[in-house]
Design an enzyme around this catalytic site. Structure first.
Site, PDB file in Angstrom:
ATOM      1  N   LYS A  72       0.842  -1.208   0.000  1.00 41.38           N
ATOM      2  CA  LYS A  72       0.000   0.000   0.000  1.00 41.38           C
ATOM      3  C   LYS A  72       0.874   1.254   0.000  1.00 41.38           C
ATOM      4  O   LYS A  72       0.571   2.219  -0.708  1.00 41.38           O
ATOM      5  CB  LYS A  72      -0.942  -0.005   1.200  1.00 41.38           C
ATOM      6  CG  LYS A  72      -2.064  -1.020   1.013  1.00 41.38           C
ATOM      7  CD  LYS A  72      -3.318  -0.655   1.775  1.00 41.38           C
ATOM      8  CE  LYS A  72      -4.474  -1.562   1.386  1.00 41.38           C
ATOM      9  NZ  LYS A  72      -4.896  -2.445   2.477  1.00 41.38           N
ATOM     10  N   LYS A 111     -11.238  -2.433 -10.714  1.00 44.61           N
ATOM     11  CA  LYS A 111     -11.371  -0.974 -10.820  1.00 44.61           C
ATOM     12  C   LYS A 111     -10.054  -0.343 -11.251  1.00 44.61           C
ATOM     13  O   LYS A 111     -10.037   0.646 -11.969  1.00 44.61           O
ATOM     14  CB  LYS A 111     -11.830  -0.386  -9.477  1.00 44.61           C
ATOM     15  CG  LYS A 111     -13.269  -0.704  -9.159  1.00 44.61           C
ATOM     16  CD  LYS A 111     -13.742  -0.030  -7.890  1.00 44.61           C
ATOM     17  CE  LYS A 111     -13.332  -0.765  -6.624  1.00 44.61           C
ATOM     18  NZ  LYS A 111     -13.948  -2.094  -6.453  1.00 44.61           N
ATOM     19  N   LYS A 121      -7.879  -9.495 -15.593  1.00 43.45           N
ATOM     20  CA  LYS A 121      -8.753  -9.590 -14.422  1.00 43.45           C
ATOM     21  C   LYS A 121      -9.616  -8.319 -14.325  1.00 43.45           C
ATOM     22  O   LYS A 121      -9.084  -7.203 -14.437  1.00 43.45           O
ATOM     23  CB  LYS A 121      -7.873  -9.708 -13.175  1.00 43.45           C
ATOM     24  CG  LYS A 121      -8.673  -9.734 -11.900  1.00 43.45           C
ATOM     25  CD  LYS A 121      -7.825  -9.427 -10.674  1.00 43.45           C
ATOM     26  CE  LYS A 121      -8.776  -9.099  -9.536  1.00 43.45           C
ATOM     27  NZ  LYS A 121      -8.240  -8.594  -8.338  1.00 43.45           N
TER      28      LYS A 121
HETATM   29  P1  ADP Z   1     -10.970  -4.144  -7.488  1.00 45.50           P
HETATM   30  O1  ADP Z   1      -9.867  -5.014  -8.036  1.00 45.50           O
HETATM   31  O2  ADP Z   1     -11.984  -3.810  -8.532  1.00 45.50           O
HETATM   32  O3  ADP Z   1     -10.456  -2.919  -6.749  1.00 45.50           O
HETATM   33  P2  ADP Z   1     -11.438  -5.172  -4.898  1.00 45.50           P
HETATM   34  O4  ADP Z   1      -9.974  -5.285  -4.673  1.00 45.50           O
HETATM   35  O5  ADP Z   1     -12.210  -4.130  -4.158  1.00 45.50           O
HETATM   36  O6  ADP Z   1     -11.743  -5.024  -6.448  1.00 45.50           O
HETATM   37  O7  ADP Z   1     -12.078  -6.604  -4.647  1.00 45.50           O
HETATM   38  C1  ADP Z   1     -13.037  -6.905  -3.692  1.00 45.50           C
HETATM   39  C2  ADP Z   1     -13.203  -8.410  -3.686  1.00 45.50           C
HETATM   40  O8  ADP Z   1     -13.654  -8.873  -4.971  1.00 45.50           O
HETATM   41  C3  ADP Z   1     -11.928  -9.169  -3.386  1.00 45.50           C
HETATM   42  O9  ADP Z   1     -12.231 -10.228  -2.498  1.00 45.50           O
HETATM   43  C4  ADP Z   1     -11.489  -9.733  -4.708  1.00 45.50           C
HETATM   44  O10 ADP Z   1     -10.835 -10.975  -4.570  1.00 45.50           O
HETATM   45  C5  ADP Z   1     -12.795  -9.896  -5.476  1.00 45.50           C
HETATM   46  N1  ADP Z   1     -12.567  -9.644  -6.905  1.00 45.50           N
HETATM   47  C6  ADP Z   1     -12.329  -8.448  -7.481  1.00 45.50           C
HETATM   48  N2  ADP Z   1     -12.166  -8.560  -8.817  1.00 45.50           N
HETATM   49  C7  ADP Z   1     -12.291  -9.882  -9.108  1.00 45.50           C
HETATM   50  C8  ADP Z   1     -12.215 -10.649 -10.326  1.00 45.50           C
HETATM   51  N3  ADP Z   1     -12.012 -10.061 -11.498  1.00 45.50           N
HETATM   52  N4  ADP Z   1     -12.396 -11.972 -10.256  1.00 45.50           N
HETATM   53  C9  ADP Z   1     -12.618 -12.571  -9.044  1.00 45.50           C
HETATM   54  N5  ADP Z   1     -12.695 -11.908  -7.876  1.00 45.50           N
HETATM   55  C10 ADP Z   1     -12.532 -10.576  -7.886  1.00 45.50           C
END
Ligand code: ADP
Ligand code: TRP
Length: 323
Positions: A110, A193, A190
Protein backbone atom coordinates in the site's frame (compact mmCIF):
# COMPACT_ATOMS: atom_id res chain seq x y z
CA UNK A 1 -18.59 -24.06 13.55
CA UNK A 2 -18.41 -20.29 13.41
CA UNK A 3 -17.52 -18.68 10.09
CA UNK A 4 -16.51 -15.04 9.99
CA UNK A 5 -15.51 -12.63 7.26
CA UNK A 6 -15.12 -8.91 6.72
CA UNK A 7 -15.73 -6.87 3.60
CA UNK A 8 -14.01 -3.60 2.81
CA UNK A 9 -16.52 -1.07 1.49
CA UNK A 10 -14.49 -0.33 -1.60
CA UNK A 11 -16.91 1.16 -4.14
CA UNK A 12 -19.36 0.24 -6.87
CA UNK A 13 -19.95 -3.47 -7.20
CA UNK A 14 -18.79 -5.08 -10.45
CA UNK A 15 -19.25 -8.55 -11.90
CA UNK A 16 -15.79 -9.61 -10.65
CA UNK A 17 -16.60 -8.63 -7.06
CA UNK A 18 -19.91 -10.43 -7.29
CA UNK A 19 -18.64 -13.83 -8.46
CA UNK A 20 -15.26 -13.55 -6.72
CA UNK A 21 -16.27 -12.32 -3.29
CA UNK A 22 -19.93 -11.63 -2.75
CA UNK A 23 -21.55 -14.81 -4.04
CA UNK A 24 -19.14 -17.05 -2.06
CA UNK A 25 -19.75 -14.94 1.07
CA UNK A 26 -23.50 -15.27 0.68
CA UNK A 27 -23.27 -19.02 0.17
CA UNK A 28 -21.48 -19.37 3.51
CA UNK A 29 -24.68 -18.78 5.41
CA UNK A 30 -25.79 -22.28 4.41
CA UNK A 31 -22.65 -23.86 5.91
CA UNK A 32 -22.57 -22.76 9.55
CA UNK A 33 -23.13 -19.88 11.93
CA UNK A 34 -21.93 -16.89 9.94
CA UNK A 35 -20.74 -13.46 11.05
CA UNK A 36 -20.23 -10.98 8.24
CA UNK A 37 -19.28 -7.37 8.80
CA UNK A 38 -18.45 -4.23 6.88
CA UNK A 39 -14.90 -3.28 7.79
CA UNK A 40 -15.28 0.48 8.08
CA UNK A 41 -12.56 0.95 10.73
CA UNK A 42 -10.17 -0.70 8.28
CA UNK A 43 -11.26 1.68 5.54
CA UNK A 44 -10.04 4.62 7.59
CA UNK A 45 -6.48 3.42 7.06
CA UNK A 46 -6.64 4.51 3.43
CA UNK A 47 -8.34 7.76 4.42
CA UNK A 48 -11.46 8.21 2.32
CA UNK A 49 -13.41 11.35 3.15
CA UNK A 50 -16.26 11.05 5.63
CA UNK A 51 -19.11 11.45 3.16
CA UNK A 52 -17.55 8.96 0.80
CA UNK A 53 -17.07 6.39 3.55
CA UNK A 54 -20.64 6.76 4.81
CA UNK A 55 -22.00 6.25 1.28
CA UNK A 56 -19.80 3.26 0.57
CA UNK A 57 -20.81 1.51 3.79
CA UNK A 58 -24.48 2.00 3.07
CA UNK A 59 -24.03 0.80 -0.51
CA UNK A 60 -22.27 -2.38 0.55
CA UNK A 61 -25.00 -3.09 3.08
CA UNK A 62 -27.74 -2.57 0.49
CA UNK A 63 -25.90 -4.57 -2.18
CA UNK A 64 -25.25 -7.55 0.10
CA UNK A 65 -28.84 -7.65 1.28
CA UNK A 66 -30.12 -7.27 -2.28
CA UNK A 67 -27.88 -10.10 -3.48
CA UNK A 68 -29.01 -12.58 -0.87
CA UNK A 69 -27.69 -12.08 2.66
CA UNK A 70 -30.39 -13.42 4.91
CA UNK A 71 -30.22 -11.57 8.25
CA UNK A 72 -31.97 -14.53 9.89
CA UNK A 73 -29.01 -16.73 8.97
CA UNK A 74 -26.11 -14.29 8.97
CA UNK A 75 -25.13 -11.90 11.73
CA UNK A 76 -24.58 -8.91 9.45
CA UNK A 77 -23.12 -5.79 11.05
CA UNK A 78 -20.88 -2.76 10.79
CA UNK A 79 -17.46 -3.21 12.42
CA UNK A 80 -17.55 0.21 14.09
CA UNK A 81 -20.82 -0.61 15.88
CA UNK A 82 -18.71 -2.84 18.10
CA UNK A 83 -16.28 -0.38 19.71
CA UNK A 84 -14.93 -3.22 21.87
CA UNK A 85 -12.97 -4.29 18.82
CA UNK A 86 -10.74 -1.22 19.14
CA UNK A 87 -10.21 -1.93 22.82
CA UNK A 88 -9.15 -5.47 22.01
CA UNK A 89 -6.90 -4.15 19.24
CA UNK A 90 -5.01 -2.06 21.77
CA UNK A 91 -4.62 -4.94 24.18
CA UNK A 92 -3.50 -7.30 21.41
CA UNK A 93 -1.04 -4.66 20.17
CA UNK A 94 0.89 -5.11 23.37
CA UNK A 95 1.33 -8.81 22.55
CA UNK A 96 2.36 -8.12 18.93
CA UNK A 97 6.00 -7.65 18.00
CA UNK A 98 6.69 -4.83 15.57
CA UNK A 99 8.85 -7.27 13.56
CA UNK A 100 5.77 -9.36 12.84
CA UNK A 101 3.99 -6.34 11.36
CA UNK A 102 7.08 -5.16 9.48
CA UNK A 103 7.03 -8.44 7.57
CA UNK A 104 3.48 -7.90 6.27
CA UNK A 105 3.47 -7.27 2.54
CA UNK A 106 0.09 -5.58 2.38
CA UNK A 107 1.52 -2.61 4.30
CA UNK A 108 4.55 -2.40 2.03
CA UNK A 109 2.36 -2.75 -1.07
CA UNK A 110 0.00 0.00 0.00
CA UNK A 111 2.83 2.40 0.80
CA UNK A 112 4.48 1.57 -2.53
CA UNK A 113 1.14 2.42 -4.16
CA UNK A 114 1.19 5.88 -2.67
CA UNK A 115 -0.92 5.51 0.49
CA UNK A 116 0.22 7.57 3.48
CA UNK A 117 2.17 5.25 5.78
CA UNK A 118 0.04 5.98 8.89
CA UNK A 119 0.13 3.84 12.02
CA UNK A 120 -3.35 2.48 11.29
CA UNK A 121 -2.13 1.10 7.99
CA UNK A 122 0.86 -0.45 9.78
CA UNK A 123 -1.22 -2.07 12.51
CA UNK A 124 -4.07 -3.05 10.16
CA UNK A 125 -3.39 -6.77 10.82
CA UNK A 126 -3.85 -6.30 14.59
CA UNK A 127 -7.31 -4.85 14.03
CA UNK A 128 -8.06 -7.75 11.74
CA UNK A 129 -6.83 -10.22 14.39
CA UNK A 130 -9.10 -8.51 16.86
CA UNK A 131 -12.09 -8.92 14.50
CA UNK A 132 -11.40 -12.62 14.23
CA UNK A 133 -10.40 -13.46 17.81
CA UNK A 134 -13.19 -11.39 19.36
CA UNK A 135 -15.85 -13.75 18.03
CA UNK A 136 -13.82 -16.96 18.39
CA UNK A 137 -14.14 -17.69 14.68
CA UNK A 138 -13.18 -21.18 13.49
CA UNK A 139 -13.07 -20.48 9.79
CA UNK A 140 -12.26 -17.26 7.94
CA UNK A 141 -12.90 -17.27 4.19
CA UNK A 142 -10.64 -14.73 2.49
CA UNK A 143 -8.89 -14.01 -0.78
CA UNK A 144 -5.25 -15.11 -1.28
CA UNK A 145 -4.00 -11.63 -0.46
CA UNK A 146 -5.26 -12.00 3.13
CA UNK A 147 -3.51 -15.29 3.93
CA UNK A 148 -0.64 -13.59 5.73
CA UNK A 149 -3.08 -11.69 7.92
CA UNK A 150 -4.47 -14.99 9.15
CA UNK A 151 -0.95 -16.21 9.97
CA UNK A 152 -0.40 -12.99 11.92
CA UNK A 153 -3.71 -13.52 13.72
CA UNK A 154 -2.61 -16.96 14.90
CA UNK A 155 0.79 -15.59 15.98
CA UNK A 156 -0.90 -12.87 18.01
CA UNK A 157 -3.34 -15.36 19.59
CA UNK A 158 -0.42 -17.64 20.51
CA UNK A 159 1.64 -14.81 22.04
CA UNK A 160 -1.33 -13.63 24.08
CA UNK A 161 -2.24 -17.11 25.33
CA UNK A 162 1.42 -17.78 26.17
CA UNK A 163 1.97 -14.46 27.93
CA UNK A 164 -1.10 -14.84 30.14
CA UNK A 165 -0.82 -18.64 30.44
CA UNK A 166 -4.42 -19.15 29.47
CA UNK A 167 -6.09 -20.43 26.30
CA UNK A 168 -8.25 -17.35 25.85
CA UNK A 169 -8.20 -17.44 22.06
CA UNK A 170 -8.59 -20.37 19.74
CA UNK A 171 -6.65 -20.66 16.51
CA UNK A 172 -8.72 -19.65 13.47
CA UNK A 173 -8.19 -21.23 10.06
CA UNK A 174 -8.32 -19.43 6.76
CA UNK A 175 -10.29 -20.78 3.85
CA UNK A 176 -8.67 -19.50 0.71
CA UNK A 177 -11.07 -19.24 -2.16
CA UNK A 178 -8.79 -20.85 -4.73
CA UNK A 179 -11.68 -22.38 -6.64
CA UNK A 180 -13.14 -19.00 -7.52
CA UNK A 181 -12.26 -18.18 -11.10
CA UNK A 182 -10.86 -14.79 -11.95
CA UNK A 183 -13.53 -12.89 -13.80
CA UNK A 184 -12.18 -11.24 -16.93
CA UNK A 185 -12.87 -7.58 -17.65
CA UNK A 186 -13.75 -5.94 -20.96
CA UNK A 187 -10.10 -6.23 -22.09
CA UNK A 188 -9.63 -9.84 -20.96
CA UNK A 189 -7.41 -9.01 -17.96
CA UNK A 190 -8.75 -9.59 -14.42
CA UNK A 191 -11.76 -7.32 -13.98
CA UNK A 192 -10.66 -4.61 -11.58
CA UNK A 193 -11.37 -0.97 -10.82
CA UNK A 194 -7.64 -0.34 -11.14
CA UNK A 195 -7.65 -1.55 -14.77
CA UNK A 196 -10.70 0.45 -15.80
CA UNK A 197 -12.24 -2.64 -17.40
CA UNK A 198 -15.19 -3.25 -15.09
CA UNK A 199 -18.84 -3.91 -15.79
CA UNK A 200 -21.03 -2.78 -12.92
CA UNK A 201 -23.96 -4.84 -11.74
CA UNK A 202 -26.34 -2.10 -10.79
CA UNK A 203 -27.03 1.01 -12.80
CA UNK A 204 -29.02 2.24 -15.79
CA UNK A 205 -29.68 -0.25 -18.58
CA UNK A 206 -28.19 1.97 -21.23
CA UNK A 207 -24.96 2.64 -19.36
CA UNK A 208 -24.44 -1.03 -18.58
CA UNK A 209 -25.20 -2.13 -22.12
CA UNK A 210 -22.58 0.36 -23.28
CA UNK A 211 -19.99 -1.36 -21.08
CA UNK A 212 -20.73 -4.69 -22.76
CA UNK A 213 -20.33 -3.10 -26.18
CA UNK A 214 -16.79 -2.10 -25.10
CA UNK A 215 -15.65 -5.72 -24.69
CA UNK A 216 -12.57 -6.23 -26.85
CA UNK A 217 -12.57 -8.90 -29.58
CA UNK A 218 -10.58 -9.76 -32.66
CA UNK A 219 -11.72 -8.31 -35.98
CA UNK A 220 -13.57 -11.31 -37.49
CA UNK A 221 -16.60 -10.25 -39.55
CA UNK A 222 -20.16 -11.48 -39.19
CA UNK A 223 -19.91 -14.22 -41.82
CA UNK A 224 -16.62 -15.64 -40.51
CA UNK A 225 -16.23 -18.57 -38.09
CA UNK A 226 -15.02 -17.51 -34.63
CA UNK A 227 -13.32 -19.20 -31.68
CA UNK A 228 -15.47 -19.14 -28.51
CA UNK A 229 -12.61 -20.45 -26.35
CA UNK A 230 -10.52 -17.37 -26.96
CA UNK A 231 -13.17 -14.71 -26.73
CA UNK A 232 -13.73 -12.23 -23.89
CA UNK A 233 -17.48 -12.19 -24.57
CA UNK A 234 -17.81 -15.95 -24.41
CA UNK A 235 -15.65 -16.17 -21.27
CA UNK A 236 -18.06 -13.88 -19.47
CA UNK A 237 -21.09 -15.66 -20.91
CA UNK A 238 -20.00 -18.83 -19.06
CA UNK A 239 -20.76 -17.21 -15.70
CA UNK A 240 -24.38 -16.56 -16.61
CA UNK A 241 -25.50 -19.33 -18.95
CA UNK A 242 -26.31 -23.03 -18.56
CA UNK A 243 -24.14 -25.63 -20.31
CA UNK A 244 -26.80 -25.97 -23.00
CA UNK A 245 -26.96 -22.24 -23.64
CA UNK A 246 -23.17 -22.14 -23.83
CA UNK A 247 -23.16 -24.96 -26.39
CA UNK A 248 -25.76 -23.10 -28.47
CA UNK A 249 -23.76 -19.89 -28.49
CA UNK A 250 -20.53 -21.78 -29.23
CA UNK A 251 -22.21 -23.36 -32.27
CA UNK A 252 -23.12 -19.91 -33.60
CA UNK A 253 -19.52 -18.79 -33.10
CA UNK A 254 -18.19 -21.72 -35.12
CA UNK A 255 -20.68 -21.47 -37.99
CA UNK A 256 -19.88 -19.58 -41.18
CA UNK A 257 -22.25 -17.44 -43.23
CA UNK A 258 -25.02 -17.12 -40.68
CA UNK A 259 -24.72 -13.38 -40.18
CA UNK A 260 -23.66 -13.68 -36.54
CA UNK A 261 -21.13 -11.09 -35.37
CA UNK A 262 -19.56 -10.06 -32.07
CA UNK A 263 -22.22 -7.36 -31.72
CA UNK A 264 -24.88 -10.07 -31.58
CA UNK A 265 -22.88 -12.07 -29.04
CA UNK A 266 -22.49 -8.97 -26.86
CA UNK A 267 -26.23 -8.37 -26.98
CA UNK A 268 -26.94 -11.99 -25.93
CA UNK A 269 -24.46 -11.71 -23.07
CA UNK A 270 -25.91 -8.41 -21.96
CA UNK A 271 -29.46 -9.80 -21.90
CA UNK A 272 -28.36 -12.84 -19.90
CA UNK A 273 -26.59 -10.66 -17.36
CA UNK A 274 -29.52 -8.26 -17.15
CA UNK A 275 -31.96 -11.13 -16.44
CA UNK A 276 -29.56 -12.81 -14.03
CA UNK A 277 -29.45 -9.76 -11.78
CA UNK A 278 -33.09 -8.72 -12.28
CA UNK A 279 -34.42 -10.05 -8.95
CA UNK A 280 -31.47 -8.48 -7.10
CA UNK A 281 -32.00 -5.18 -8.90
CA UNK A 282 -35.63 -5.17 -7.82
CA UNK A 283 -34.75 -6.00 -4.21
CA UNK A 284 -32.11 -3.27 -4.23
CA UNK A 285 -34.61 -0.66 -5.39
CA UNK A 286 -36.91 -1.67 -2.55
CA UNK A 287 -34.10 -1.42 -0.02
CA UNK A 288 -32.99 1.97 -1.30
CA UNK A 289 -36.49 3.23 -0.55
CA UNK A 290 -36.34 1.71 2.89
CA UNK A 291 -32.99 2.62 4.36
CA UNK A 292 -34.40 2.56 7.89
CA UNK A 293 -34.98 -1.14 7.42
CA UNK A 294 -31.37 -1.61 6.23
CA UNK A 295 -30.12 0.25 9.29
CA UNK A 296 -32.34 -1.83 11.57
CA UNK A 297 -30.78 -5.03 10.21
CA UNK A 298 -27.29 -3.69 10.86
CA UNK A 299 -28.34 -2.69 14.37
CA UNK A 300 -29.78 -6.10 15.10
CA UNK A 301 -26.60 -7.73 13.85
CA UNK A 302 -24.52 -5.37 15.99
CA UNK A 303 -26.53 -6.25 19.07
CA UNK A 304 -25.84 -9.94 18.57
CA UNK A 305 -22.15 -9.36 17.79
CA UNK A 306 -21.76 -7.03 20.74
CA UNK A 307 -23.16 -9.64 23.09
CA UNK A 308 -20.33 -11.96 22.01
CA UNK A 309 -17.78 -9.14 22.15
CA UNK A 310 -18.71 -8.19 25.70
CA UNK A 311 -18.29 -11.79 26.84
CA UNK A 312 -14.82 -11.96 25.28
CA UNK A 313 -13.80 -8.58 26.69
CA UNK A 314 -14.84 -9.50 30.23
CA UNK A 315 -12.44 -12.44 30.11
CA UNK A 316 -9.69 -10.44 28.42
CA UNK A 317 -9.87 -7.50 30.83
CA UNK A 318 -9.70 -9.85 33.79
CA UNK A 319 -6.82 -11.89 32.37
CA UNK A 320 -4.65 -8.84 31.63
CA UNK A 321 -5.38 -7.15 34.97
CA UNK A 322 -7.62 -4.29 33.88
CA UNK A 323 -10.33 -5.49 36.28
P1 ADP B 1 -10.97 -4.14 -7.49
O1 ADP B 1 -9.87 -5.01 -8.04
O2 ADP B 1 -11.98 -3.81 -8.53
O3 ADP B 1 -10.46 -2.92 -6.75
P2 ADP B 1 -11.44 -5.17 -4.90
O4 ADP B 1 -9.97 -5.28 -4.67
O5 ADP B 1 -12.21 -4.13 -4.16
O6 ADP B 1 -11.74 -5.02 -6.45
O7 ADP B 1 -12.08 -6.60 -4.65
C1 ADP B 1 -13.04 -6.91 -3.69
C2 ADP B 1 -13.20 -8.41 -3.69
O8 ADP B 1 -13.65 -8.87 -4.97
C3 ADP B 1 -11.93 -9.17 -3.39
O9 ADP B 1 -12.23 -10.23 -2.50
C4 ADP B 1 -11.49 -9.73 -4.71
O10 ADP B 1 -10.84 -10.97 -4.57
C5 ADP B 1 -12.79 -9.90 -5.48
N1 ADP B 1 -12.57 -9.64 -6.90
C6 ADP B 1 -12.33 -8.45 -7.48
N2 ADP B 1 -12.17 -8.56 -8.82
C7 ADP B 1 -12.29 -9.88 -9.11
C8 ADP B 1 -12.22 -10.65 -10.33
N3 ADP B 1 -12.01 -10.06 -11.50
N4 ADP B 1 -12.40 -11.97 -10.26
C9 ADP B 1 -12.62 -12.57 -9.04
N5 ADP B 1 -12.70 -11.91 -7.88
C10 ADP B 1 -12.53 -10.58 -7.89
N1 TRP C 1 -8.75 -7.17 5.30
C1 TRP C 1 -9.90 -7.77 4.67
C2 TRP C 1 -9.89 -7.40 3.17
O1 TRP C 1 -9.35 -6.38 2.79
C3 TRP C 1 -11.19 -7.31 5.31
C4 TRP C 1 -11.27 -7.76 6.73
C5 TRP C 1 -11.16 -6.98 7.83
C6 TRP C 1 -11.44 -9.10 7.17
N2 TRP C 1 -11.29 -7.72 8.97
C7 TRP C 1 -11.46 -9.03 8.60
C8 TRP C 1 -11.60 -10.31 6.52
C9 TRP C 1 -11.60 -10.20 9.37
C10 TRP C 1 -11.74 -11.46 7.29
C11 TRP C 1 -11.75 -11.39 8.71
O2 TRP C 1 -10.50 -8.11 2.38
Amino acid sequence: MRILSGIQPSGTLHIGNYFGAMKPAIELQEKGETFLFIADYHSLTTQPDAKDLRERVLNVAVDFLACGIDPEKTVFFRQSDIPEVTELTWILSTSTSTGLLERCHSYKDKVANGFTPNNGLFSYPVLMASDILMYHADLVPVGKDQKQHLEVTRDIAKSFNFRYKKEVFKMPKEQIQEHVALIPGTDGQKMSKSYNNTIEIFGGKKAIRKKFMKIETDSKGIEEAKDPDNCNIFNLYKFFATAEEQAELAAKYRAENIGFGYGHAKQELFEKMWDYFAPMREKREELLHNLDYVESILQKGAERARFEAEKTMETVRKVVGLR
